[in-house]
Write a protein that holds these residues in place. Structure first.
Motif, mmCIF file in Angstrom:
data_model
loop_
_atom_site.group_PDB
_atom_site.id
_atom_site.type_symbol
_atom_site.label_atom_id
_atom_site.label_comp_id
_atom_site.label_asym_id
_atom_site.label_seq_id
_atom_site.Cartn_x
_atom_site.Cartn_y
_atom_site.Cartn_z
ATOM 1 N N TRP A 5 40.659 40.441 36.514
ATOM 2 C CA TRP A 5 40.647 39.024 36.137
ATOM 3 C C TRP A 5 41.771 38.280 36.848
ATOM 4 C CZ3 TRP A 5 36.223 38.192 34.003
ATOM 5 C CH2 TRP A 5 35.612 39.219 33.265
ATOM 6 N N LYS A 6 41.403 37.284 37.640
ATOM 7 C CA LYS A 6 42.405 36.549 38.432
ATOM 8 C C LYS A 6 43.476 35.923 37.543
ATOM 9 C CE LYS A 6 42.927 32.782 41.779
ATOM 10 N NZ LYS A 6 42.235 31.771 42.610
ATOM 11 N N TYR A 7 43.056 35.377 36.380
ATOM 12 C CA TYR A 7 44.004 34.725 35.474
ATOM 13 C C TYR A 7 44.248 35.547 34.205
ATOM 14 C CZ TYR A 7 43.373 30.591 38.404
ATOM 15 O OH TYR A 7 43.338 29.712 39.464
ATOM 16 N N LYS A 31 47.835 32.680 37.944
ATOM 17 C CA LYS A 31 47.263 33.704 38.821
ATOM 18 C C LYS A 31 48.073 34.987 38.721
ATOM 19 C CE LYS A 31 45.683 30.345 42.271
ATOM 20 N NZ LYS A 31 45.867 29.859 43.659
ATOM 21 N N TYR A 81 48.932 38.873 40.397
ATOM 22 C CA TYR A 81 48.968 39.610 41.663
ATOM 23 C C TYR A 81 49.376 41.053 41.392
ATOM 24 C CZ TYR A 81 48.951 34.933 43.688
ATOM 25 O OH TYR A 81 48.612 33.646 44.022
ATOM 26 N N THR A 99 35.990 42.681 41.637
ATOM 27 C CA THR A 99 36.342 41.274 41.822
ATOM 28 C C THR A 99 35.334 40.586 42.734
ATOM 29 O OG1 THR A 99 38.042 39.707 42.565
ATOM 30 C CG2 THR A 99 37.936 41.810 43.745
ATOM 31 N N ASN A 151 36.416 37.507 43.702
ATOM 32 C CA ASN A 151 37.350 36.538 44.275
ATOM 33 C C ASN A 151 37.770 36.986 45.676
ATOM 34 O OD1 ASN A 151 39.116 34.331 44.449
ATOM 35 N ND2 ASN A 151 40.806 35.529 43.602
ATOM 36 N N ARG A 205 33.227 33.062 43.444
ATOM 37 C CA ARG A 205 34.587 33.585 43.281
ATOM 38 C C ARG A 205 35.090 33.400 41.856
ATOM 39 N NH1 ARG A 205 37.837 32.741 48.950
ATOM 40 N NH2 ARG A 205 39.431 33.821 47.742
ATOM 41 N N THR A 206 34.616 32.335 41.176
ATOM 42 C CA THR A 206 35.121 32.041 39.824
ATOM 43 C C THR A 206 34.582 32.992 38.751
ATOM 44 O OG1 THR A 206 33.340 30.466 39.293
ATOM 45 C CG2 THR A 206 35.309 29.583 40.389
ATOM 46 N N THR A 266 34.980 36.103 38.280
ATOM 47 C CA THR A 266 36.006 37.028 37.771
ATOM 48 C C THR A 266 37.364 36.342 37.598
ATOM 49 O OG1 THR A 266 36.432 37.824 40.028
ATOM 50 C CG2 THR A 266 34.850 39.072 38.703
ATOM 51 N N PHE A 267 37.345 35.059 37.310
ATOM 52 C CA PHE A 267 38.604 34.340 37.069
ATOM 53 C C PHE A 267 39.147 34.601 35.661
ATOM 54 C CE2 PHE A 267 38.829 30.558 40.272
ATOM 55 C CZ PHE A 267 38.835 31.450 41.317
#
Length: 548
Positions: free
Chosen positions: A66-68, A87, A89, A130, A132, A141-142, A144-145
């Motif tokens: 999950w990006k966020y 975000k 990383y 992902t 993204n 891309r969204t 898996t946000f």
């Protein structure tokens, strides 16, 4: 260097656990640093992956990156809750070299699999999916946000990614003997397997299912025509999907469909198993629902010093270590709220998701009585709340904020933000009493009380979830009398509140201050009784024994 694009484990598989199992979960609570979880479902899945590694099981995990994350719980100027999306990383997740394509709403979407190597956090190999990536347009891309996105079509797309892309990744790795769906989110994998093997019976041989909640909100239902339009059923026709799942109306129930598709299913405590059977057995075509009680990984959650002191039966060492751990928690309380808590004061903690049925505010049902209890100068009490409401659940956020406003009135009452693995551990280590107040029988398991007991916190709880298998009132915990569930919710709340306050005022508080020998006997008995049965090694073994 080993390349994790084939089914591989860095250990020799234990002969008891040879079957190749792919474990699918929308969330995994592996480590504080890896934001792929929201609460108990993720904590449970994370402990399962750790124990599967320690037992040398032939298992892999399939999840989503999950990006966020879920969300970051911070504060407004008045200390009330603020939702922040930031975000994330991770340099330790590596490209597995696997990329697959799924169809979402008529559009091809690329899905990349990143691998978490076993040596990083002590899990089986785990693959996080992902969308993204630069190969996709912005909308793809969204997907898996956000974990548990509030947009229904995005939630459906996330299930397609987890289920179908996850199944394709498993095939790239060499395939699995069995697919374990931890909740119904990964259900599209069954339709992918149906396309591969040609009939529902072949799918049924390969799929097992765990249901985690009797709550309506936890059992997703969507319009079947929207699911079909979005390719939830992959290349299986709507007519065939209906035949497989027995869904004849306009609405498609994930849990009921999973129970009809799977070979076998389970609830997550003995009580929940019975509740699930009562809920679902009236429907035709449902598989057997067993019960495998949830557990947590003691090697990860239990303080080693406490464990060693218990093994020596060294009461003084237990008391000293608990005081040190309380001080560590109180540093967080001071940092967040400016309040100084005391190590010699009975500390009650309520910390879990702020779902309505968990009744976060039951303790303050009579605010005057509550304030009187915590203001007693000879036998004072400190109380801490923590937990993350679903960010778009206005009712839950309102309860959280109302507790924050109430906490401004007393210096020994605090509400903390940021309830993730790190804070969860500190709260369990620093609590004297771990308070659990769900409306029975709506708590399927409630594993936080297990990890609290591992760290010398005594459970004070409604007799729900795992507690009937553990609790003995006055010996290893304190338990509220069972209330008639046929009564209106307001009457149940009133009775539970009175019983809760009576137990606190007449048993817990006097024992803590006036009979330290008895108190420490309860603490030690709780720690002894929670191990080893509620350690996830037992649970991971039982899944192989009873489900796989």
């Amino acid at each position: 260097m080993t390349v994790y694009n084939k089914w591989y484990h860095p250990y020799e598989i234990n002969e008891k656990y040879q079957k190749r199992v792919a474990y699918f979960s929308m969330e995994f609570g592996i480590h504080q640093a890896l934001k792929t979880y929201s609460g108990g479902l993720g904590f449970l899945a994370g402990s399962h992956m750790r124990s599967a590694h320690d037992l040398r099981q032939n298992m892999i995990g399939i999840g989503i990156l999950w990006k966020y994350g879920y969300y970051d719980q911070t504060r407004n100027d008045d200390q009330t809750m603020r939702v922040q999306f930031q975000k994330k990383y991770y340099t330790y997740l590596e490209d597995s070299g696997i990329m697959v394509t799924v169809n979402v709403n008529g559009h091809p979407v690329k899905v990349k699999a990143l691998v978490l190597r076993p040596e990083v956090f002590g899990t089986v190999p785990m693959y996080f999916l992902t969308t993204n990536i630069e190969e996709n347009d912005h909308l793809a891309r969204t997907i898996t946000f956000h974990l548990y996105d509030r947009e229904p079509s995005t939630r459906i797309a996330q299930s397609i990614v987890l289920g179908i892309a996850g199944a394709k990744v498993v095939e790239e790795l060499g395939g699995a003997d069995l697919y374990h769906m931890n909740e119904g989110h990964a259900l599209p994998l069954a339709f992918y397997l149906h396309e591969k093997f040609g009939n529902a019976e072949e799918v049924r041989k390969r799929v097992v299912f765990t249901t985690h909640t009797p709550e309506k909100a936890g059992n997703e239902v969507h319009d079947i025509h929207l699911l079909n339009k979005m390719s939830f059923f992959n290349n299986t026709s709507l007519e065939e999907a209906r035949r497989m799942t027995g869904m004849h109306g306009n609405f498609f129930d994930y849990t009921l469909a999973a129970l009809r598709i799977a070979r076998i299913a389970n609830g997550v405590s003995q009580l929940h198993g019975q509740v699930a059977r009562d809920m679902w057995y009236e429907n035709e075509g449902v598989c057997e629902i067993k019960a495998i009680t949830n557990a947590q990984n003691a090697r990860f959650w239990m303080d080693n010093t406490m464990r060693q002191a218990l093994e020596r039966d060294d009461t003084q060492a237990l008391v000293q270590r608990k005081a040190d751990m309380k001080q560590d928690l109180f540093e967080i309380v001071a940092d967040q709220t400016g309040k100084l808590f005391r190590k010699d004061v009975l500390t009650v903690v309520w910390a879990r998701r702020f779902a309505a049925y968990k009744r976060a505010d039951l303790l303050v049902h009579d605010i005057e009585r509550f304030f009187e209890m915590i203001s007693n100068k000879s036998q004072p009490v400190q109380v801490i709340w923590a937990g993350k409401p679903y960010p778009f659940d206005e009712g839950a956020v309102s309860v959280f904020n109302s507790l924050v406003h109430l906490s401004h009135q007393r210096k020994n009452f605090a509400v903390l933000t940021g309830y993730e693995i790190g804070l969860s551990r500190k709260l369990k280590q620093g609590a004297d009493i771990w308070l659990n107040t769900p409306r029975r029988p709506r708590e399927a398991s409630g594993t936080s009380g297990m990890t609290a007991a591992m760290n010398g916190a005594v459970n004070l709880s409604v007799l729900d979830g795992w507690l009937p298998e553990f609790a003995r009132h006055g010996e290893n915990s304190y338990v509220l009398p069972v209330v008639d569930t046929n009564l209106p919710d307001s009457m149940q709340d009133e009775i539970d509140h009175k019983n809760l306050m009576n137990i606190l005022e007449k048993e817990v508080i006097p024992t803590y201050y006036k009979d330290r020998v008895k108190w420490m006997n309860v603490v030690k008995q709780s720690m002894r009784d929670v191990m080893p049965f509620f350690d996830s090694d037992r649970m991971a073994h039982q899944y192989y024994e009873q489900m796989y």
